[in-house]
Design a protein around this motif. Structure first.
Motif, PDB file in Angstrom:
ATOM      1  N   PHE A   8       0.847  -1.191   0.000  1.00  8.25           N
ATOM      2  CA  PHE A   8       0.000   0.000   0.000  1.00  8.25           C
ATOM      3  C   PHE A   8       0.887   1.247   0.000  1.00  8.25           C
ATOM      4  O   PHE A   8       1.698   1.437   0.901  1.00  8.25           O
ATOM      5  N   GLY A   9       0.710   2.081  -1.029  1.00  8.30           N
ATOM      6  CA  GLY A   9       1.499   3.298  -1.159  1.00  8.30           C
ATOM      7  C   GLY A   9       1.041   4.389  -0.218  1.00  8.30           C
ATOM      8  O   GLY A   9       0.076   4.224   0.548  1.00  8.30           O
ATOM      9  N   GLY A  10       1.725   5.528  -0.279  1.00  2.07           N
ATOM     10  CA  GLY A  10       1.462   6.619   0.649  1.00  2.07           C
ATOM     11  C   GLY A  10       0.038   7.115   0.650  1.00  2.07           C
ATOM     12  O   GLY A  10      -0.537   7.403   1.711  1.00  2.07           O
ATOM     13  N   VAL A  40       4.106  -1.343   3.620  1.00  2.81           N
ATOM     14  CA  VAL A  40       3.546   0.013   3.619  1.00  2.81           C
ATOM     15  C   VAL A  40       4.612   1.054   3.303  1.00  2.81           C
ATOM     16  O   VAL A  40       5.779   0.916   3.664  1.00  2.81           O
ATOM     17  N   SER A  41       4.162   2.128   2.639  1.00  6.89           N
ATOM     18  CA  SER A  41       4.982   3.322   2.437  1.00  6.89           C
ATOM     19  C   SER A  41       4.673   4.318   3.542  1.00  6.89           C
ATOM     20  O   SER A  41       3.759   4.120   4.351  1.00  6.89           O
ATOM     21  N   ALA A  42       5.434   5.420   3.572  1.00  8.82           N
ATOM     22  CA  ALA A  42       5.146   6.500   4.514  1.00  8.82           C
ATOM     23  C   ALA A  42       3.812   7.136   4.151  1.00  8.82           C
ATOM     24  O   ALA A  42       3.388   7.136   2.990  1.00  8.82           O
ATOM     25  N   MET A  43       3.137   7.701   5.139  1.00 10.46           N
ATOM     26  CA  MET A  43       1.787   8.226   4.955  1.00 10.46           C
ATOM     27  C   MET A  43       1.791   9.551   4.199  1.00 10.46           C
ATOM     28  O   MET A  43       2.452  10.509   4.601  1.00 10.46           O
ATOM     29  N   GLY A  44       1.033   9.596   3.093  1.00  9.66           N
ATOM     30  CA  GLY A  44       0.786  10.847   2.390  1.00  9.66           C
ATOM     31  C   GLY A  44       1.951  11.321   1.551  1.00  9.66           C
ATOM     32  O   GLY A  44       2.899  10.594   1.257  1.00  9.66           O
ATOM     33  N   ARG A  45       1.869  12.600   1.165  1.00  7.49           N
ATOM     34  CA  ARG A  45       2.860  13.239   0.311  1.00  7.49           C
ATOM     35  C   ARG A  45       3.387  14.497   0.990  1.00  7.49           C
ATOM     36  O   ARG A  45       2.945  14.851   2.068  1.00  7.49           O
ATOM     37  N   PHE A  46       4.335  15.145   0.331  1.00 10.18           N
ATOM     38  CA  PHE A  46       5.002  16.305   0.918  1.00 10.18           C
ATOM     39  C   PHE A  46       3.987  17.319   1.459  1.00 10.18           C
ATOM     40  O   PHE A  46       3.017  17.659   0.795  1.00 10.18           O
ATOM     41  N   GLY A  47       4.253  17.793   2.661  1.00  9.77           N
ATOM     42  CA  GLY A  47       3.344  18.723   3.314  1.00  9.77           C
ATOM     43  C   GLY A  47       2.545  18.052   4.407  1.00  9.77           C
ATOM     44  O   GLY A  47       2.159  18.689   5.395  1.00  9.77           O
ATOM     45  N   GLU A  48       2.297  16.749   4.233  1.00  8.52           N
ATOM     46  CA  GLU A  48       1.635  15.981   5.286  1.00  8.52           C
ATOM     47  C   GLU A  48       2.698  15.548   6.298  1.00  8.52           C
ATOM     48  O   GLU A  48       3.841  15.263   5.926  1.00  8.52           O
ATOM     49  N   PRO A  49       2.371  15.514   7.583  1.00  8.42           N
ATOM     50  CA  PRO A  49       3.391  15.496   8.636  1.00  8.42           C
ATOM     51  C   PRO A  49       4.379  14.341   8.604  1.00  8.42           C
ATOM     52  O   PRO A  49       5.523  14.511   9.006  1.00  8.42           O
ATOM     53  N   TYR A  50       3.948  13.158   8.151  1.00  8.80           N
ATOM     54  CA  TYR A  50       4.826  12.003   8.244  1.00  8.80           C
ATOM     55  C   TYR A  50       5.324  11.510   6.877  1.00  8.80           C
ATOM     56  O   TYR A  50       5.917  10.438   6.787  1.00  8.80           O
ATOM     57  N   THR A  52       7.756  11.238   3.641  1.00 16.41           N
ATOM     58  CA  THR A  52       9.221  11.202   3.613  1.00 16.41           C
ATOM     59  C   THR A  52       9.819  12.573   3.323  1.00 16.41           C
ATOM     60  O   THR A  52      10.756  13.018   4.009  1.00 16.41           O
ATOM     61  N   ASP A  53       9.309  13.275   2.319  1.00 14.74           N
ATOM     62  CA  ASP A  53       9.862  14.588   1.978  1.00 14.74           C
ATOM     63  C   ASP A  53       9.638  15.605   3.097  1.00 14.74           C
ATOM     64  O   ASP A  53      10.449  16.500   3.304  1.00 14.74           O
ATOM     65  N   THR A  54       8.530  15.474   3.819  1.00 14.89           N
ATOM     66  CA  THR A  54       8.283  16.363   4.966  1.00 14.89           C
ATOM     67  C   THR A  54       9.321  16.115   6.058  1.00 14.89           C
ATOM     68  O   THR A  54       9.862  17.064   6.651  1.00 14.89           O
ATOM     69  N   LEU A  55       9.615  14.845   6.326  1.00  7.69           N
ATOM     70  CA  LEU A  55      10.619  14.525   7.331  1.00  7.69           C
ATOM     71  C   LEU A  55      11.985  15.081   6.937  1.00  7.69           C
ATOM     72  O   LEU A  55      12.709  15.637   7.770  1.00  7.69           O
ATOM     73  N   LEU A  56      12.329  14.962   5.664  1.00  6.15           N
ATOM     74  CA  LEU A  56      13.613  15.489   5.193  1.00  6.15           C
ATOM     75  C   LEU A  56      13.702  17.000   5.367  1.00  6.15           C
ATOM     76  O   LEU A  56      14.773  17.542   5.647  1.00  6.15           O
ATOM     77  N   SER A  57      12.574  17.685   5.195  1.00  6.93           N
ATOM     78  CA  SER A  57      12.572  19.146   5.293  1.00  6.93           C
ATOM     79  C   SER A  57      12.876  19.632   6.714  1.00  6.93           C
ATOM     80  O   SER A  57      13.243  20.786   6.912  1.00  6.93           O
ATOM     81  N   LEU A  58      12.741  18.750   7.710  1.00  7.58           N
ATOM     82  CA  LEU A  58      12.991  19.147   9.097  1.00  7.58           C
ATOM     83  C   LEU A  58      14.435  19.583   9.318  1.00  7.58           C
ATOM     84  O   LEU A  58      14.722  20.417  10.187  1.00  7.58           O
ATOM     85  N   THR A  59      15.356  19.016   8.546  1.00  5.40           N
ATOM     86  CA  THR A  59      16.776  19.325   8.746  1.00  5.40           C
ATOM     87  C   THR A  59      17.366  20.186   7.637  1.00  5.40           C
ATOM     88  O   THR A  59      18.502  20.626   7.756  1.00  5.40           O
ATOM     89  N   ALA A  76      13.703   6.673   7.254  1.00  5.65           N
ATOM     90  CA  ALA A  76      13.135   5.377   7.650  1.00  5.65           C
ATOM     91  C   ALA A  76      11.993   5.538   8.644  1.00  5.65           C
ATOM     92  O   ALA A  76      11.152   4.640   8.789  1.00  5.65           O
ATOM     93  N   CYS A  77      11.930   6.686   9.321  1.00  7.64           N
ATOM     94  CA  CYS A  77      10.871   6.903  10.316  1.00  7.64           C
ATOM     95  C   CYS A  77       9.478   6.914   9.698  1.00  7.64           C
ATOM     96  O   CYS A  77       8.505   6.493  10.332  1.00  7.64           O
ATOM     97  N   GLY A  78       9.350   7.406   8.464  1.00  8.20           N
ATOM     98  CA  GLY A  78       8.034   7.528   7.834  1.00  8.20           C
ATOM     99  C   GLY A  78       7.328   6.198   7.702  1.00  8.20           C
ATOM    100  O   GLY A  78       6.142   6.060   8.050  1.00  8.20           O
ATOM    101  N   GLU A  79       8.049   5.188   7.230  1.00  7.11           N
ATOM    102  CA  GLU A  79       7.445   3.860   7.070  1.00  7.11           C
ATOM    103  C   GLU A  79       7.184   3.190   8.417  1.00  7.11           C
ATOM    104  O   GLU A  79       6.232   2.418   8.564  1.00  7.11           O
ATOM    105  N   ILE A  80       8.034   3.469   9.396  1.00  6.34           N
ATOM    106  CA  ILE A  80       7.816   2.885  10.728  1.00  6.34           C
ATOM    107  C   ILE A  80       6.534   3.444  11.341  1.00  6.34           C
ATOM    108  O   ILE A  80       5.707   2.693  11.876  1.00  6.34           O
TER     109      ILE A  80
END
Length: 403
Positions: A8-10, A40-50, A52-59, A76-80
């Motif tokens: 199941f994708g994001g 499973v993939s990480a939930m949603g797309r950029f702009g949604e909190p979890y 992958t691209d949103t997580l990368l933007s934190l740093t 790796a946190c997004g998929e977890i």
């Protein structure tokens, strides 16, 4: 043991409502007697909190050059998160479920952070949990190397995870769930008369995916083809059969023999053109250009090299950097930005006269200038202005009777 792997994708795990639809697909498979492994993939797309691209933007603002090892830990946190949330929702629905990270699921990778390749899958723990009647949820897109360091698999990595697990467990099939009901002859956002394809060969879907059709990652298809593993592309919101991707079906029938399978595209492309005809040693310029781009980590596409001219394309996003590199080498290329590449894909076009003539006819009749073209035994590519993309996709779709 009768096993199906469901990926199941994001967009298929983004909200509680959509995850419930995914759970319905899991229940359907269990009713048919399958033991189910869910990737499973990480939930949603950029702009949604979890995402992958949103997580990368934190740093990004703190350290744009964060080492790839640390980036992999973050990504790796997004998929977890996604996997644990899906496990919780399954358990609330009365289904015994267990979540495993990529490394807990036995996925061993190379050391290449951000773009690791799967070396092996040791699925003993997954087998053990399935035998106890559990649905096993596995984080896609990740694994670990021999040093026990967390690695990620690059874009489309969850598809590869699902296929690698399916191959290791000798699954009957791998279902790739998405927000569309299957593979289509063109992007329906561009071509309203695009239609669904019931069955495709591995080669057809791989070529469509490589040319921009957002179906399934080509690396995953290649692995499935090597292992003769049946894939299906299906909708999370529907129990419809979707598109079957295989060598042949249960009755031994091969996929239909089509001249043209579909129309794919990529947009946001910039073309660079260098006239080297007057240079004393054109080959030195060729080496200078491509070596400089490689050293800068810039991927080039659609390359034409001749004694008179060098033409190549890059993504619009990196075009300013490419121009900076060219000028640092005292080169002043002609540049056309906001282009698109439209591709006619068909496994049986090789040796058939007139295919290119029909492509040119369809585009020129609609006033579309071809900026560059190339072909292989399965594909004809044309670079056009992006503003003409919708018109071009529809013209080619109609020209080859895909409507």
């Amino acid at each position: 043991m009768k096993i199906v792997v469901q990926k199941f994708g994001g967009t298929s795990v983004a909200t509680e409502e959509i995850r419930q639809q995914a759970i319905e697909r899991i229940l359907e498979a269990r009713k048919k007697g399958y033991h189910v492994v869910v990737v499973v993939s990480a939930m949603g797309r950029f702009g949604e909190p979890y995402a992958t691209d949103t997580l990368l933007s934190l740093t990004q603002s703190m350290d744009p050059d964060l080492p790839t090892r640390e980036k992999d830990l973050l990504m790796a946190c997004g998929e977890i998160i996604s996997g644990v949330v899906m496990t919780a929702q399954l358990r609330r629905s009365g289904i015994d479920a267990l979540f495993l990270t990529g490394w807990q699921a036995g996925i061993l990778t190379t050391d290449h952070y951000g773009e690791a390749r799967i070396l092996s899958v040791k699925p003993q723990r997954i087998f053990g949990e399935l035998k106890e009647g559990k649905v096993v949820i596995v984080a896609g897109f990740q694994g670990s190397n021999e040093q026990k360091e967390i690695t990620t698999l690059g874009r489309g990595g969850s598809d590869t995870t699902a296929v690698a697990i399916g191959a290791a467990m000798k699954a009957e099939l791998v279902d790739i769930f998405t927000d569309v009901a299957g593979v289509m002859t063109a992007d329906p956002r561009l071509v309203q008369r695009a239609r669904f394809l019931n069955r495709l060969s591995y080669q057809e879907v791989c070529q469509l995916a490589q040319e921009g059709a957002k179906i399934i990652h080509p690396r995953a298809v290649d692995l499935a083809m090597q292992r003769h593993l049946t894939l299906r592309v299906r909708s999370t919101s529907s129990s419809a059969a979707g598109t079957l991707i295989c060598d042949k079906d249960d009755e031994g029938n091969f996929p239909p023999q089509r001249l043209i399978t579909g129309i794919a595209h990529r947009s946001q492309i910039t073309q660079f053109k260098l006239d080297i005809a007057q240079a004393l040693n054109p080959s030195e310029i060729e080496l200078t250009v491509f070596k400089a781009l490689a050293e800068a980590g810039i991927s080039v596409d659609f390359i034409n090299v001749s004694p008179r001219i060098i033409i190549f394309t890059v993504d619009d996003a990196v075009a300013p950097k490419v121009m900076e590199i060219m000028r640092s080498k005292n080169l002043e290329p002609d540049v056309i930005s906001h282009c698109a590449k439209v591709a006619v894909v068909g496994m049986n076009m090789m040796g058939v006269p007139g295919v290119m003539a029909r492509v040119v006819e369809a585009l020129t009749k609609n006033g579309i200038t071809i900026l560059q073209s190339a072909d292989s035994y399965t594909t004809i590519w044309c670079l056009i202005e992006e503003k003409n993309l919708v018109k071009a996709a529809n013209a080619l779709h109609q020209q080859f009777c895909l409507d």
